[in-house]
Motif scaffolding. Structure first.
Motif, PDB file in Angstrom:
ATOM      1  N   TYR A   1       3.467  -2.240   6.370  1.00  0.00           N
ATOM      2  CA  TYR A   1       4.343  -1.733   5.312  1.00  0.00           C
ATOM      3  C   TYR A   1       3.822  -2.150   3.939  1.00  0.00           C
ATOM      4  N   ILE A   2       3.445  -3.432   3.816  1.00  0.00           N
ATOM      5  CA  ILE A   2       2.887  -3.912   2.554  1.00  0.00           C
ATOM      6  C   ILE A   2       1.605  -3.170   2.220  1.00  0.00           C
ATOM      7  N   SER A   3       0.781  -2.938   3.248  1.00  0.00           N
ATOM      8  CA  SER A   3      -0.475  -2.223   3.041  1.00  0.00           C
ATOM      9  C   SER A   3      -0.243  -0.811   2.533  1.00  0.00           C
ATOM     10  N   GLN A   4       0.714  -0.111   3.136  1.00  0.00           N
ATOM     11  CA  GLN A   4       1.016   1.263   2.723  1.00  0.00           C
ATOM     12  C   GLN A   4       1.592   1.302   1.310  1.00  0.00           C
ATOM     13  N   ARG A   5       2.461   0.339   0.980  1.00  0.00           N
ATOM     14  CA  ARG A   5       3.023   0.293  -0.366  1.00  0.00           C
ATOM     15  C   ARG A   5       1.929   0.034  -1.389  1.00  0.00           C
ATOM     16  N   SER A   6       0.996  -0.848  -1.037  1.00  0.00           N
ATOM     17  CA  SER A   6      -0.108  -1.149  -1.939  1.00  0.00           C
ATOM     18  C   SER A   6      -0.967   0.088  -2.181  1.00  0.00           C
ATOM     19  N   GLN A   7      -1.217   0.841  -1.131  1.00  0.00           N
ATOM     20  CA  GLN A   7      -2.022   2.055  -1.263  1.00  0.00           C
ATOM     21  C   GLN A   7      -1.318   3.096  -2.137  1.00  0.00           C
ATOM     22  N   SER A   8      -0.013   3.283  -1.926  1.00  0.00           N
ATOM     23  CA  SER A   8       0.730   4.278  -2.701  1.00  0.00           C
ATOM     24  C   SER A   8       0.783   3.905  -4.173  1.00  0.00           C
ATOM     25  N   HIS A   9       0.936   2.600  -4.468  1.00  0.00           N
ATOM     26  CA  HIS A   9       0.968   2.164  -5.861  1.00  0.00           C
ATOM     27  C   HIS A   9      -0.392   2.373  -6.528  1.00  0.00           C
ATOM     28  N   SER A  10      -1.457   2.081  -5.794  1.00  0.00           N
ATOM     29  CA  SER A  10      -2.792   2.237  -6.367  1.00  0.00           C
ATOM     30  C   SER A  10      -3.089   3.693  -6.660  1.00  0.00           C
ATOM     31  N   GLN A  11      -2.605   4.609  -5.820  1.00  0.00           N
ATOM     32  CA  GLN A  11      -2.821   6.029  -6.051  1.00  0.00           C
ATOM     33  C   GLN A  11      -1.961   6.540  -7.206  1.00  0.00           C
ATOM     34  N   ASP A  12      -0.755   5.985  -7.344  1.00  0.00           N
ATOM     35  CA  ASP A  12       0.122   6.401  -8.437  1.00  0.00           C
ATOM     36  C   ASP A  12      -0.445   6.005  -9.796  1.00  0.00           C
ATOM     37  N   ASN A  13      -1.222   4.915  -9.816  1.00  0.00           N
ATOM     38  CA  ASN A  13      -1.762   4.425 -11.082  1.00  0.00           C
ATOM     39  C   ASN A  13      -3.009   5.165 -11.522  1.00  0.00           C
ATOM     40  N   ILE A  14      -3.545   6.051 -10.663  1.00  0.00           N
ATOM     41  CA  ILE A  14      -4.730   6.823 -11.027  1.00  0.00           C
ATOM     42  C   ILE A  14      -4.316   7.937 -11.969  1.00  0.00           C
TER      43      ILE A  14
END
Length: 303
Positions: free
Chosen positions: A104-117
């Motif tokens: 869950y933490i991994s998926q949240r981290s990925q989604s946040h990193s993509q949102d910041n692009i």
């Protein structure tokens, strides 16, 4: 030295050096750095993984679960409830919850990193819309033989770190299962299963750390730390078994039951699905799974 203690100490040393060697190999041998797993390399990894799956299946069914249930039944014979099954289930759900939190933490981290692009501005010209956009997709390895979680395939150092932590927790409980054994043949049986599987685990982990662009110094720290996890579990198990008392015996039975639950999880929800769900060489895989199981069945004769 007592034969049982000799097996445990020998397994501790073997696990330490095997993990270090298999973990460092992908970082220093160019043959292991191939991006495309094909040919004889693919076949070797396939057969080793399937054989290890059979080894773990045999250890789980023929010894770990049966012995833990028996020991708990002896220690808690005055309780009119299937405590052995309950404690085993606690170990199963413990690992399940930890891994779900990690993912869950991994998926949240990925989604946040993509949102910041940053995306192209809406005021861009029509011709600009045909420019090549940055590739923000996550590259997923399709190699079915790497016994690490799917999110490990992301080229993200953070996700590699938290999955490394999850696998390290697995290793502690695997070592604990060895250290808690009360007879020679049982310890030998589990040691063989863990040794074979550990080599594949750390090999796959090391390759994915390299693919996630982990710096060499951190790669070495990860592998050395990971190599210490199973020996730590074995040491804890040895200490518990050396101090015999009614309380210690009960604690040993409970810890062994929890460790058995982790074995059930690893065997049936990680190893076997990854081997059997792949469409490549299905019959050959089943054959080597059966060969691995047969090896553990033969060793169980000595029990």
């Amino acid at each position: 030295m007592d034969p049982l203690l000799s097996v445990k100490v020998g397994c501790l040393v073997a696990l330490l050096f095997l993990t270090l060697i298999c973990g460092m190999a992908p970082a220093f041998v160019n043959w292991f750095l191939k991006k495309d797993v094909t040919g004889i390399y693919e076949l070797i990894i396939c057969l080793i993984s399937s054989f290890a799956a059979g080894i773990f299946l045999g250890a789980c069914l023929l010894h770990v679960v049966a012995d833990s249930l028996s020991n708990i039944a002896v220690q808690l014979q005055y309780v009119n409830y299937p405590m052995g099954e309950l404690i085993l289930s606690l170990g199963f759900f413990l690992v399940l919850i930890i891994e779900r939190i990690v993912l869950y933490i991994s998926q949240r981290s990925q989604s946040h990193s993509q949102d910041n692009i940053s995306l192209p501005s809406s005021t861009s010209s029509h011709d600009d819309s045909y420019q090549v956009k940055p590739n923000i997709s996550v590259e997923i390895s399709e190699d079915p033989h790497n016994h690490v979680h799917p999110q490990m395939y992301s080229h993200s150092s953070f996700r590699a770190l938290i999955l490394f932590c999850s696998l390290s927790i697995h290793s502690v409980f695997e070592g604990l299962a060895i250290g808690l054994q009360s007879n020679y043949s049982s310890a030998l049986q589990i040691a063989i299963a863990v040794l074979i599987h550990k080599g594949i685990i750390v090999f796959s982990l090391s390759m994915k750390l390299i693919q996630s662009m982990t710096r060499p110094v951190w790669l070495i720290i990860y592998i050395v730390t990971f190599s210490l996890m199973s020996p730590i579990g074995i040491t804890i198990g040895i200490i518990v078994t050396l101090k015999k008392s009614s309380v210690i015996s009960l604690a040993q039975a409970i810890l062994e039951g929890i460790a058995s639950g982790t074995f059930v999880y690893v065997t049936f929800l990680e190893i076997l699905p990854q081997e059997l769900n792949s469409g490549q060489r299905p019959l050959l895989k089943v054959l080597f799974i059966m060969i691995g199981f047969t090896v553990m069945a033969v060793i169980a004769i000595w029990a």
